[in-house]
Design a protein around this motif. Structure first.
Motif, PDB file in Angstrom:
ATOM      1  N   SER A 194       0.836  -1.201   0.000  1.00 27.59           N
ATOM      2  CA  SER A 194       0.000   0.000   0.000  1.00 27.59           C
ATOM      3  C   SER A 194       0.873   1.255   0.000  1.00 27.59           C
ATOM      4  O   SER A 194       0.594   2.217  -0.725  1.00 27.59           O
ATOM      5  N   ARG A 198       1.134   4.089  -3.026  1.00 25.63           N
ATOM      6  CA  ARG A 198       0.953   5.523  -2.764  1.00 25.63           C
ATOM      7  C   ARG A 198       2.203   6.293  -3.182  1.00 25.63           C
ATOM      8  O   ARG A 198       2.097   7.372  -3.798  1.00 25.63           O
ATOM      9  N   VAL A 208      -4.188  10.801  -5.191  1.00 23.32           N
ATOM     10  CA  VAL A 208      -4.123   9.772  -4.154  1.00 23.32           C
ATOM     11  C   VAL A 208      -5.355   9.880  -3.272  1.00 23.32           C
ATOM     12  O   VAL A 208      -5.981  10.940  -3.182  1.00 23.32           O
ATOM     13  N   TRP A 213       0.649  11.444   4.311  1.00 24.67           N
ATOM     14  CA  TRP A 213       1.091  10.137   4.807  1.00 24.67           C
ATOM     15  C   TRP A 213       0.448   9.842   6.160  1.00 24.67           C
ATOM     16  O   TRP A 213       0.172   8.669   6.484  1.00 24.67           O
ATOM     17  N   ALA A 216      -2.925   8.546   5.366  1.00 20.63           N
ATOM     18  CA  ALA A 216      -2.771   7.206   4.795  1.00 20.63           C
ATOM     19  C   ALA A 216      -2.477   6.186   5.888  1.00 20.63           C
ATOM     20  O   ALA A 216      -2.971   5.048   5.850  1.00 20.63           O
TER      21      ALA A 216
END
Length: 236
Positions: A194, A198, A208, A213, A216
């Motif tokens: 993953s 990204r 995205v 981050w 994410a």
């Protein structure tokens, strides 16, 4: 006169020693700069094309080295270079993970332990800026039979990573051992691939799903916690 000659000799020796020290420092700095250029070039090429497909010669050329044997001279084998790239990133990630462990102590909150697994990597990638190649490099290495076992073995030599995995396992004391092993592999693959996907999208300037981050990481933590808490269906 003798005293003057001795003084002149001392001055000459001091100057010579200083010159030698300076020369050694220059050579050391040059070697360090070359090694860093090789590490960056190799990480990018391995991330984009896979480890097997990239030769040491291609790495040397991408690093701006006229000597095609530069990789071998500075690092040894390709396996040594792969390990050097991994070690370069492991230090900062280890430090972030140790900080997380210190904050959560002996909690049985699964989400906090999974965050201690996920966030050190995502925080490190965020700190590197954009573009980065480490997540894609790690994903490539993890799927390469020649390097997979080496990297996993090196990773499990980390006391902080072992502590996090023990913390996750401690949250589910009744989960069968074979299911633990299976879900640990699933969680690792979900995390690495993953992040790699990204990273690839960010490097391409493509849209995205989450803006940072940190965001994410939150999604990854949700998914991995859900994976660990999923029901276990026994089939005959």
């Amino acid at each position: 006169m003798t005293s003057l000659n001795q003084s002149l000799d001392l001055v000459s020796v001091t100057r010579f020693t200083g010159w030698v020290t300076t020369a050694r420092t220059v050579r050391a700095d040059r070697a360090s700069s070359t090694q860093e250029a090789i590490l960056k070039a190799a990480e990018r090429l391995y991330a984009e094309h896979g480890v097997f497909a990239v030769s040491n010669r291609q790495v040397s050329e991408a690093a701006g080295q006229g000597n095609n044997a530069a990789v071998g001279y500075h690092f040894g084998t390709k396996a040594d270079l792969v390990r050097a790239i991994e070690h370069k990133h492991r230090g900062p990630i280890e430090e972030l993970r140790e900080q997380r462990i210190a904050e959560i102590s002996d909690t049985t909150d699964m989400r906090q332990w999974v965050a201690a697994l996920v966030c050190p990597l995502t925080d490190h990638l965020a700190a590197l800026g954009n573009p980065t190649w480490y997540a894609r490099f790690a994903a490539q290495v993890m799927t390469d039979p020649a390097y997979h076992n080496m990297i996993v073995k090196d990773a499990l030599s980390s006391p902080s990573l072992v502590r996090v995995l023990d913390g996750i396992n401690g949250c589910l004391p009744d989960l069968p051992v074979d299911v633990r092993v299976e879900r640990n592999i699933m969680g690792r693959n979900l995390l690495m691939h993953s992040c790699a996907e990204r990273e690839r999208l960010l490097a391409q300037g493509a849209p995205v799903a989450r803006s940072s981050w940190q965001a994410a990481a939150s999604g990854l933590i949700d998914a991995i916690v859900g994976l660990w808490h999923a029901p276990v269906t026994e089939l005959p």
